[in-house]
Design an enzyme around this catalytic site. Structure first.
Site, PDB file in Angstrom:
ATOM      1  NE  ARG A 129       2.002  -4.932  11.091  1.00 19.84           N
ATOM      2  CZ  ARG A 129       3.074  -4.688  10.340  1.00 19.84           C
ATOM      3  NH1 ARG A 129       4.253  -5.171  10.690  1.00 19.84           N
ATOM      4  NH2 ARG A 129       2.966  -3.972   9.246  1.00 19.84           N
ATOM      5  NE  ARG A 132      -4.333  -0.973  10.018  1.00 19.05           N
ATOM      6  CZ  ARG A 132      -3.308  -0.504   9.341  1.00 19.05           C
ATOM      7  NH1 ARG A 132      -3.304   0.700   8.866  1.00 19.05           N
ATOM      8  NH2 ARG A 132      -2.262  -1.276   9.148  1.00 19.05           N
ATOM      9  CE  LYS A 141      -1.865  -0.960   3.987  1.00 17.45           C
ATOM     10  NZ  LYS A 141      -1.215  -2.240   4.274  1.00 17.45           N
ATOM     11  NE  ARG A 179       6.562  -0.485   9.956  1.00 15.37           N
ATOM     12  CZ  ARG A 179       5.436  -0.451   9.235  1.00 15.37           C
ATOM     13  NH1 ARG A 179       5.427   0.163   8.063  1.00 15.37           N
ATOM     14  NH2 ARG A 179       4.341  -1.027   9.672  1.00 15.37           N
ATOM     15  NE  ARG A 187       7.898  -2.731   6.115  1.00 14.25           N
ATOM     16  CZ  ARG A 187       6.591  -2.600   6.262  1.00 14.25           C
ATOM     17  NH1 ARG A 187       5.893  -1.953   5.357  1.00 14.25           N
ATOM     18  NH2 ARG A 187       6.006  -3.129   7.297  1.00 14.25           N
TER      19      ARG A 187
HETATM   20  P1  AP5 Z   1       4.933  -1.628   1.828  1.00 16.15           P
HETATM   21  O1  AP5 Z   1       4.622  -0.748   0.678  1.00 16.15           O
HETATM   22  O2  AP5 Z   1       5.737  -1.084   2.940  1.00 16.15           O
HETATM   23  O3  AP5 Z   1       3.596  -2.324   2.374  1.00 16.15           O
HETATM   24  P2  AP5 Z   1       2.374  -1.725   3.179  1.00 16.15           P
HETATM   25  O4  AP5 Z   1       1.150  -2.337   2.587  1.00 16.15           O
HETATM   26  O5  AP5 Z   1       2.449  -0.248   3.264  1.00 16.15           O
HETATM   27  O6  AP5 Z   1       2.647  -2.422   4.576  1.00 16.15           O
HETATM   28  P3  AP5 Z   1       2.625  -1.824   6.052  1.00 16.15           P
HETATM   29  O7  AP5 Z   1       3.342  -2.820   6.917  1.00 16.15           O
HETATM   30  O8  AP5 Z   1       3.096  -0.424   6.083  1.00 16.15           O
HETATM   31  O9  AP5 Z   1       1.137  -1.913   6.343  1.00 16.15           O
HETATM   32  P4  AP5 Z   1       0.469  -1.886   7.665  1.00 16.15           P
HETATM   33  O10 AP5 Z   1      -0.887  -1.639   7.206  1.00 16.15           O
HETATM   34  O11 AP5 Z   1       0.649  -3.079   8.518  1.00 16.15           O
HETATM   35  O12 AP5 Z   1       1.259  -0.745   8.477  1.00 16.15           O
HETATM   36  P5  AP5 Z   1       0.908   0.761   8.806  1.00 16.15           P
HETATM   37  O13 AP5 Z   1       2.141   1.531   8.813  1.00 16.15           O
HETATM   38  O14 AP5 Z   1      -0.232   1.220   7.971  1.00 16.15           O
HETATM   39  O15 AP5 Z   1       5.650  -2.940   1.237  1.00 16.15           O
HETATM   40  C1  AP5 Z   1       6.134  -3.963   2.104  1.00 16.15           C
HETATM   41  C2  AP5 Z   1       7.506  -4.451   1.616  1.00 16.15           C
HETATM   42  O16 AP5 Z   1       7.344  -5.153   0.395  1.00 16.15           O
HETATM   43  C3  AP5 Z   1       8.498  -3.329   1.332  1.00 16.15           C
HETATM   44  O17 AP5 Z   1       9.783  -3.754   1.692  1.00 16.15           O
HETATM   45  C4  AP5 Z   1       8.392  -3.107  -0.176  1.00 16.15           C
HETATM   46  O18 AP5 Z   1       9.587  -2.604  -0.732  1.00 16.15           O
HETATM   47  C5  AP5 Z   1       8.075  -4.514  -0.673  1.00 16.15           C
HETATM   48  N1  AP5 Z   1       7.197  -4.534  -1.826  1.00 16.15           N
HETATM   49  C6  AP5 Z   1       6.142  -3.696  -2.086  1.00 16.15           C
HETATM   50  N2  AP5 Z   1       5.550  -4.029  -3.253  1.00 16.15           N
HETATM   51  C7  AP5 Z   1       6.218  -5.130  -3.726  1.00 16.15           C
HETATM   52  C8  AP5 Z   1       6.059  -5.959  -4.868  1.00 16.15           C
HETATM   53  N3  AP5 Z   1       5.096  -5.743  -5.786  1.00 16.15           N
HETATM   54  N4  AP5 Z   1       6.917  -7.001  -5.027  1.00 16.15           N
HETATM   55  C9  AP5 Z   1       7.901  -7.245  -4.098  1.00 16.15           C
HETATM   56  N5  AP5 Z   1       8.095  -6.479  -2.991  1.00 16.15           N
HETATM   57  C10 AP5 Z   1       7.267  -5.435  -2.804  1.00 16.15           C
HETATM   58  O19 AP5 Z   1       0.371   0.605  10.295  1.00 16.15           O
HETATM   59  C11 AP5 Z   1       1.239   0.197  11.342  1.00 16.15           C
HETATM   60  C12 AP5 Z   1       0.461   0.105  12.646  1.00 16.15           C
HETATM   61  O20 AP5 Z   1      -0.069   1.402  12.982  1.00 16.15           O
HETATM   62  C13 AP5 Z   1      -0.752  -0.820  12.626  1.00 16.15           C
HETATM   63  O21 AP5 Z   1      -0.413  -2.151  12.908  1.00 16.15           O
HETATM   64  C14 AP5 Z   1      -1.630  -0.176  13.714  1.00 16.15           C
HETATM   65  O22 AP5 Z   1      -1.203  -0.539  14.989  1.00 16.15           O
HETATM   66  C15 AP5 Z   1      -1.364   1.311  13.543  1.00 16.15           C
HETATM   67  N6  AP5 Z   1      -2.333   1.963  12.642  1.00 16.15           N
HETATM   68  C16 AP5 Z   1      -2.065   2.589  11.457  1.00 16.15           C
HETATM   69  N7  AP5 Z   1      -3.186   3.072  10.903  1.00 16.15           N
HETATM   70  C17 AP5 Z   1      -4.202   2.746  11.745  1.00 16.15           C
HETATM   71  C18 AP5 Z   1      -5.601   2.956  11.724  1.00 16.15           C
HETATM   72  N8  AP5 Z   1      -6.206   3.587  10.688  1.00 16.15           N
HETATM   73  N9  AP5 Z   1      -6.344   2.482  12.752  1.00 16.15           N
HETATM   74  C19 AP5 Z   1      -5.762   1.845  13.791  1.00 16.15           C
HETATM   75  N10 AP5 Z   1      -4.443   1.608  13.879  1.00 16.15           N
HETATM   76  C20 AP5 Z   1      -3.655   2.051  12.867  1.00 16.15           C
HETATM   77 MG    MG Z   2       2.844   1.120   4.844  1.00 12.15          MG
END
Ligand code: AP5
Ligand code: MG
Ligand code: ZN
Length: 214
Positions: free
Chosen positions: A171, A88, A13, A160, A127
């Site tokens: 997660r 979410r 994402k 991270r 990552r």
């Molecule tokens: P990446 O692009 O980083 O993936 P992502 O979908 O952004 O994954 P996240 O881990 O950031 O998602 P998340 O939803 O768990 O975390 P968030 O920060 O939102 O890609 C992943 C890896 O794969 C990278 O190394 C990339 O280079 C590689 N990659 C990408 N595309 C690829 C491809 N096509 N092929 C190969 N490799 C590829 O949230 C973190 C925490 O914050 C949550 O757990 C929660 O506690 C809290 N939080 C955040 N938002 C909320 C909310 N709205 N409500 C409640 N809690 C929240």
């Molecule tokens: Mg992300």
């Protein structure tokens, strides 16, 4: 153009949201990045959020919704935005719909980046994230020009805290229980678009551009 990115943790994402943001000149708004910035600054919000994030749990809705609604009211969001990591939960999605209705607006697309759980854990262990700008890389699939250094800002890259395999599993469980129902929610709203997230990241981006420009 108002876009929501959906998908499991690690689906890509953030990677795709950044690419959309730079191609279309709209802000990339990531609640995860906002929380991580607050943790780094050791704000009250950061301290509260960290308790949940380190366990792989969601931060409570009441700490998230107002934050995003305020962010969307800023000037740079007038021409559109790409939301990453929000909504979410169903209550968050309903709060967003209601907040937009109030100002006579609605979302244009909810893009689900589909990646099966099997692929996620290996992706996460490779990552690397920039402590400074939130830039995201992968040691194998999206390496930086210089090891350990962010291409965009020169910041230091780290693994991270929530990317440990046990936390990633938690997660994923939380994702299936609380976030996946949004796929139905946005299908009913008539704006859901699905892309295969298992292919190369430029290919994923091409499919998204096709959707946005059709
Ligand atoms: P990446 O692009 O980083 O993936 P992502 O979908 O952004 O994954 P996240 O881990 O950031 O998602 P998340 O939803 O768990 O975390 P968030 O920060 O939102 O890609 C992943 C890896 O794969 C990278 O190394 C990339 O280079 C590689 N990659 C990408 N595309 C690829 C491809 N096509 N092929 C190969 N490799 C590829 O949230 C973190 C925490 O914050 C949550 O757990 C929660 O506690 C809290 N939080 C955040 N938002 C909320 C909310 N709205 N409500 C409640 N809690 C929240
Ligand atoms: Mg992300
Ligand atoms: Zn950086």
């Amino acid at each position: 153009m108002k876009i929501v990115m959906l998908g499991a943790p690690g689906a890509g994402k953030g990677t795709q949201a950044k690419m959309i943001s730079s191609k279309y000149g709209i802000p990339h708004i990531s609640t995860g990045d906002i929380f991580r910035a607050n943790i780094k600054e050791n704000t009250e919000l950061g301290q509260k959020a960290k308790e949940y994030m380190d366990k792989g749990l969601l931060v409570p809705d009441e700490l998230v919704v107002d934050l995003v609604v305020d962010r969307l009211a800023q000037d740079d969001a007038k021409k559109g935005y790409v939301l990453d990591g929000f909504p979410r939960t169903i209550p968050q999605a309903e709060a967003l719909t209601a907040a937009l209705e109030k100002i006579g607006e609605k979302l244009d697309y909810a893009i689900d980046v589909d990646v099966p759980d099997e692929n996620i854990i290996s992706r996460m262990s490779g990552r690397r994230a920039c402590v400074n700008c939130g830039g995201t890389y992968h040691i194998k699939y999206n390496p930086t020009k210089k090891e350990g250094v962010c291409d965009a800002c020169g910041g230091e890259l780290i693994l991270r805290d929530d990317d440990k395999p046990e936390t990633v599993k938690q997660r994923l469980t939380v994702y299936h229980e609380q976030t996946q129902p949004l796929i139905d929610y946005y299908t009913k709203e008539g704006i859901l678009k699905e892309v295969d997230g298992t292919v190369d990241l430029d290919e994923v981006f091409n499919s998204i551009v096709e959707i946005l420009e059709q």
